[in-house]
Motif scaffolding. Sequence first.
Motif, PDB file in Angstrom:
ATOM      1  N   ALA A  94      28.437   7.656  10.476  1.00  0.00           N
ATOM      2  CA  ALA A  94      28.768   7.778  11.897  1.00  0.00           C
ATOM      3  C   ALA A  94      28.711   6.422  12.591  1.00  0.00           C
ATOM      4  CB  ALA A  94      27.807   8.751  12.569  1.00  0.00           C
ATOM      5  N   GLN A  95      27.797   5.577  12.147  1.00  0.00           N
ATOM      6  CA  GLN A  95      27.615   4.276  12.772  1.00  0.00           C
ATOM      7  C   GLN A  95      28.617   3.233  12.290  1.00  0.00           C
ATOM      8  OE1 GLN A  95      23.753   2.508  12.067  1.00  0.00           O
ATOM      9  NE2 GLN A  95      23.915   1.176  13.849  1.00  0.00           N
ATOM     10  N   THR A  96      28.890   3.238  10.991  1.00  0.00           N
ATOM     11  CA  THR A  96      29.710   2.169  10.404  1.00  0.00           C
ATOM     12  C   THR A  96      31.167   2.538  10.197  1.00  0.00           C
ATOM     13  OG1 THR A  96      29.173   2.838   8.117  1.00  0.00           O
ATOM     14  CG2 THR A  96      27.667   1.288   9.205  1.00  0.00           C
ATOM     15  N   ARG A  97      31.503   3.848  10.226  1.00  0.00           N
ATOM     16  CA  ARG A  97      32.878   4.326  10.062  1.00  0.00           C
ATOM     17  C   ARG A  97      33.554   3.730   8.818  1.00  0.00           C
ATOM     18  NH1 ARG A  97      34.622   7.121  14.278  1.00  0.00           N
ATOM     19  NH2 ARG A  97      36.801   6.796  13.712  1.00  0.00           N
ATOM     20  N   PRO A  98      33.007   4.033   7.633  1.00  0.00           N
ATOM     21  CA  PRO A  98      33.593   3.492   6.402  1.00  0.00           C
ATOM     22  C   PRO A  98      34.915   4.173   6.052  1.00  0.00           C
ATOM     23  CG  PRO A  98      31.897   5.079   5.863  1.00  0.00           C
ATOM     24  CD  PRO A  98      31.856   4.909   7.364  1.00  0.00           C
ATOM     25  N   ASP A  99      35.716   3.492   5.256  1.00  0.00           N
ATOM     26  CA  ASP A  99      36.926   4.099   4.697  1.00  0.00           C
ATOM     27  C   ASP A  99      36.593   4.913   3.453  1.00  0.00           C
ATOM     28  OD1 ASP A  99      38.800   2.753   6.520  1.00  0.00           O
ATOM     29  OD2 ASP A  99      38.197   0.941   5.450  1.00  0.00           O
ATOM     30  N   VAL A 100      35.609   4.412   2.690  1.00  0.00           N
ATOM     31  CA  VAL A 100      35.221   5.051   1.424  1.00  0.00           C
ATOM     32  C   VAL A 100      33.698   5.081   1.331  1.00  0.00           C
ATOM     33  CG1 VAL A 100      35.377   4.960  -1.100  1.00  0.00           C
ATOM     34  CG2 VAL A 100      37.295   4.162   0.296  1.00  0.00           C
ATOM     35  N   VAL A 101      33.172   6.198   0.791  1.00  0.00           N
ATOM     36  CA  VAL A 101      31.751   6.321   0.507  1.00  0.00           C
ATOM     37  C   VAL A 101      31.581   6.513  -0.996  1.00  0.00           C
ATOM     38  CG1 VAL A 101      29.630   7.634   0.893  1.00  0.00           C
ATOM     39  CG2 VAL A 101      31.296   7.376   2.751  1.00  0.00           C
ATOM     40  N   LEU A 102      30.812   5.632  -1.624  1.00  0.00           N
ATOM     41  CA  LEU A 102      30.401   5.846  -3.009  1.00  0.00           C
ATOM     42  C   LEU A 102      29.112   6.645  -2.963  1.00  0.00           C
ATOM     43  CD1 LEU A 102      31.000   2.500  -4.960  1.00  0.00           C
ATOM     44  CD2 LEU A 102      32.157   4.678  -5.277  1.00  0.00           C
ATOM     45  N   MET A 103      29.137   7.879  -3.460  1.00  0.00           N
ATOM     46  CA  MET A 103      28.080   8.853  -3.208  1.00  0.00           C
ATOM     47  C   MET A 103      27.412   9.344  -4.496  1.00  0.00           C
ATOM     48  SD  MET A 103      26.696  10.825  -0.696  1.00  0.00           S
ATOM     49  CE  MET A 103      27.914  11.104   0.615  1.00  0.00           C
ATOM     50  N   ASP A 104      26.118   9.065  -4.618  1.00  0.00           N
ATOM     51  CA  ASP A 104      25.339   9.676  -5.690  1.00  0.00           C
ATOM     52  C   ASP A 104      25.143  11.150  -5.361  1.00  0.00           C
ATOM     53  OD1 ASP A 104      23.819   9.910  -7.997  1.00  0.00           O
ATOM     54  OD2 ASP A 104      21.976   9.226  -7.041  1.00  0.00           O
ATOM     55  N   ILE A 105      24.976  11.989  -6.380  1.00  0.00           N
ATOM     56  CA  ILE A 105      24.782  13.411  -6.133  1.00  0.00           C
ATOM     57  C   ILE A 105      23.311  13.777  -6.047  1.00  0.00           C
ATOM     58  CG2 ILE A 105      25.060  15.726  -7.109  1.00  0.00           C
ATOM     59  CD1 ILE A 105      27.745  14.963  -8.113  1.00  0.00           C
ATOM     60  N   ARG A 106      22.537  13.346  -7.029  1.00  0.00           N
ATOM     61  CA  ARG A 106      21.135  13.762  -7.108  1.00  0.00           C
ATOM     62  C   ARG A 106      20.249  12.810  -6.311  1.00  0.00           C
ATOM     63  NH1 ARG A 106      23.948  14.764 -11.547  1.00  0.00           N
ATOM     64  NH2 ARG A 106      23.746  16.781 -12.577  1.00  0.00           N
ATOM     65  N   ALA A 162      25.975  16.250   1.556  1.00  0.00           N
ATOM     66  CA  ALA A 162      26.470  15.152   2.385  1.00  0.00           C
ATOM     67  C   ALA A 162      27.990  15.039   2.302  1.00  0.00           C
ATOM     68  CB  ALA A 162      25.812  13.839   1.957  1.00  0.00           C
ATOM     69  N   THR A 163      28.529  15.225   1.102  1.00  0.00           N
ATOM     70  CA  THR A 163      29.990  15.179   0.940  1.00  0.00           C
ATOM     71  C   THR A 163      30.660  16.272   1.757  1.00  0.00           C
ATOM     72  OG1 THR A 163      29.866  14.205  -1.265  1.00  0.00           O
ATOM     73  CG2 THR A 163      31.878  15.395  -0.718  1.00  0.00           C
ATOM     74  N   GLU A 164      30.135  17.487   1.681  1.00  0.00           N
ATOM     75  CA  GLU A 164      30.697  18.606   2.437  1.00  0.00           C
ATOM     76  C   GLU A 164      30.715  18.297   3.930  1.00  0.00           C
ATOM     77  OE1 GLU A 164      28.100  21.688   1.150  1.00  0.00           O
ATOM     78  OE2 GLU A 164      29.440  22.349  -0.471  1.00  0.00           O
ATOM     79  N   ARG A 165      29.613  17.771   4.425  1.00  0.00           N
ATOM     80  CA  ARG A 165      29.509  17.501   5.866  1.00  0.00           C
ATOM     81  C   ARG A 165      30.385  16.330   6.288  1.00  0.00           C
ATOM     82  NH1 ARG A 165      23.140  18.670   7.469  1.00  0.00           N
ATOM     83  NH2 ARG A 165      23.054  20.755   6.519  1.00  0.00           N
ATOM     84  N   LEU A 166      30.472  15.316   5.451  1.00  0.00           N
ATOM     85  CA  LEU A 166      31.342  14.185   5.767  1.00  0.00           C
ATOM     86  C   LEU A 166      32.801  14.607   5.825  1.00  0.00           C
ATOM     87  CD1 LEU A 166      29.930  11.170   3.693  1.00  0.00           C
ATOM     88  CD2 LEU A 166      30.068  11.349   6.188  1.00  0.00           C
ATOM     89  N   ARG A 167      33.218  15.412   4.862  1.00  0.00           N
ATOM     90  CA  ARG A 167      34.629  15.793   4.782  1.00  0.00           C
ATOM     91  C   ARG A 167      35.034  16.771   5.874  1.00  0.00           C
ATOM     92  NH1 ARG A 167      38.034  12.669   3.058  1.00  0.00           N
ATOM     93  NH2 ARG A 167      39.419  14.392   2.574  1.00  0.00           N
ATOM     94  N   GLU A 168      34.055  17.359   6.550  1.00  0.00           N
ATOM     95  CA  GLU A 168      34.357  18.244   7.682  1.00  0.00           C
ATOM     96  C   GLU A 168      34.613  17.465   8.961  1.00  0.00           C
ATOM     97  OE1 GLU A 168      30.900  20.663   7.815  1.00  0.00           O
ATOM     98  OE2 GLU A 168      31.567  22.036   6.224  1.00  0.00           O
ATOM     99  N   ARG A 169      34.262  16.200   8.975  1.00  0.00           N
ATOM    100  CA  ARG A 169      34.383  15.394  10.193  1.00  0.00           C
ATOM    101  C   ARG A 169      35.822  14.966  10.449  1.00  0.00           C
ATOM    102  NH1 ARG A 169      29.263  11.113   9.789  1.00  0.00           N
ATOM    103  NH2 ARG A 169      27.594  12.644  10.104  1.00  0.00           N
ATOM    104  N   PRO A 170      36.186  14.799  11.727  1.00  0.00           N
ATOM    105  CA  PRO A 170      37.487  14.191  12.021  1.00  0.00           C
ATOM    106  C   PRO A 170      37.517  12.773  11.450  1.00  0.00           C
ATOM    107  CG  PRO A 170      36.509  15.185  13.989  1.00  0.00           C
ATOM    108  CD  PRO A 170      35.440  15.174  12.930  1.00  0.00           C
ATOM    109  N   ASP A 171      38.671  12.357  10.968  1.00  0.00           N
ATOM    110  CA  ASP A 171      38.812  11.021  10.364  1.00  0.00           C
ATOM    111  C   ASP A 171      37.756  10.783   9.293  1.00  0.00           C
ATOM    112  OD1 ASP A 171      40.932  10.401  12.150  1.00  0.00           O
ATOM    113  OD2 ASP A 171      39.465   9.885  13.692  1.00  0.00           O
ATOM    114  N   ALA A 172      37.562  11.780   8.447  1.00  0.00           N
ATOM    115  CA  ALA A 172      36.538  11.702   7.405  1.00  0.00           C
ATOM    116  C   ALA A 172      36.845  10.590   6.411  1.00  0.00           C
ATOM    117  CB  ALA A 172      36.442  13.033   6.665  1.00  0.00           C
ATOM    118  N   PRO A 173      35.812   9.882   5.944  1.00  0.00           N
ATOM    119  CA  PRO A 173      36.046   8.886   4.901  1.00  0.00           C
ATOM    120  C   PRO A 173      36.342   9.557   3.569  1.00  0.00           C
ATOM    121  CG  PRO A 173      33.696   9.150   5.259  1.00  0.00           C
ATOM    122  CD  PRO A 173      34.381   9.978   6.307  1.00  0.00           C
ATOM    123  N   GLU A 174      36.999   8.841   2.677  1.00  0.00           N
ATOM    124  CA  GLU A 174      37.134   9.329   1.318  1.00  0.00           C
ATOM    125  C   GLU A 174      35.776   9.218   0.619  1.00  0.00           C
ATOM    126  OE1 GLU A 174      39.662  10.785   0.216  1.00  0.00           O
ATOM    127  OE2 GLU A 174      41.233  10.205   1.624  1.00  0.00           O
TER     128      GLU A 174
END
Length: 220
Positions: free
Chosen positions: A46-58, A67-79
């Motif tokens: 929300a603060q940095t507005r990235p284009d891409v998030v490299l996301m660990d699962i565990r 976190a992925t589910e919530r990010l992808r629900e946002r307007p202008d969601a990052p990949e």
Amino acid sequence: MNVIRLLLVDDDPLVRSGLTLMLGGAEDIAIVGEAADGEQALAAAAQTRPDVVLMDIRMPHMDGLTATERLRERPDAPEVVVLTTFHADEQVLRALRAGAAGFVLKDATPAELLAAVRSVVAGDPVLSPAVTRQLITHAAASERDVRTASARSRLAGLAEREREVAVGIGRGSSNAEIAASLFLSVATVKAHVSRIMTKLGLNNRVQIALLVHDAGLLDG
């Protein structure tokens, strides 16, 4: 040159440091933040507005799947690109269903990581056809009967040509391969893919492939 804004999410500070060393030197990559769990990732995004998030699962507190589910629900969601140690893990599949654009293994080379980040920004999934088929095969053993009716109902709203393109995606074919098999131009196939995602409320072709499999359109 467009600079890709990248957020790194992993609970291991050594992994984050390694990713920074491998990716931070690229001219077209700007690492705009780091996070140690899903809650931090949501705040940092929300603060940095990235284009891409490299996301660990565990991760503790909030895992990367949530976190992925919530990010992808946002307007202008990052990949989101999932970081994992497995090719065909159930949590990886759930992340892909939630809208992640693909995954990379934690032991990937710097060149592979850079290619993954650049690919998702260009709108391409980070999955080879071989890995897509492997994931779909893995998915066959999980909740298939529960998903089949829902998937068939959703796909029923597609036009015949859109359905054919969706099946091609499900088989792991590229746009060029689908175009050749259906005697269409690549541009027409891309247009069909965009309409399929719009009609089905999906984010990428990986989700299309999983839905086609759930519907049983690849059987036989």
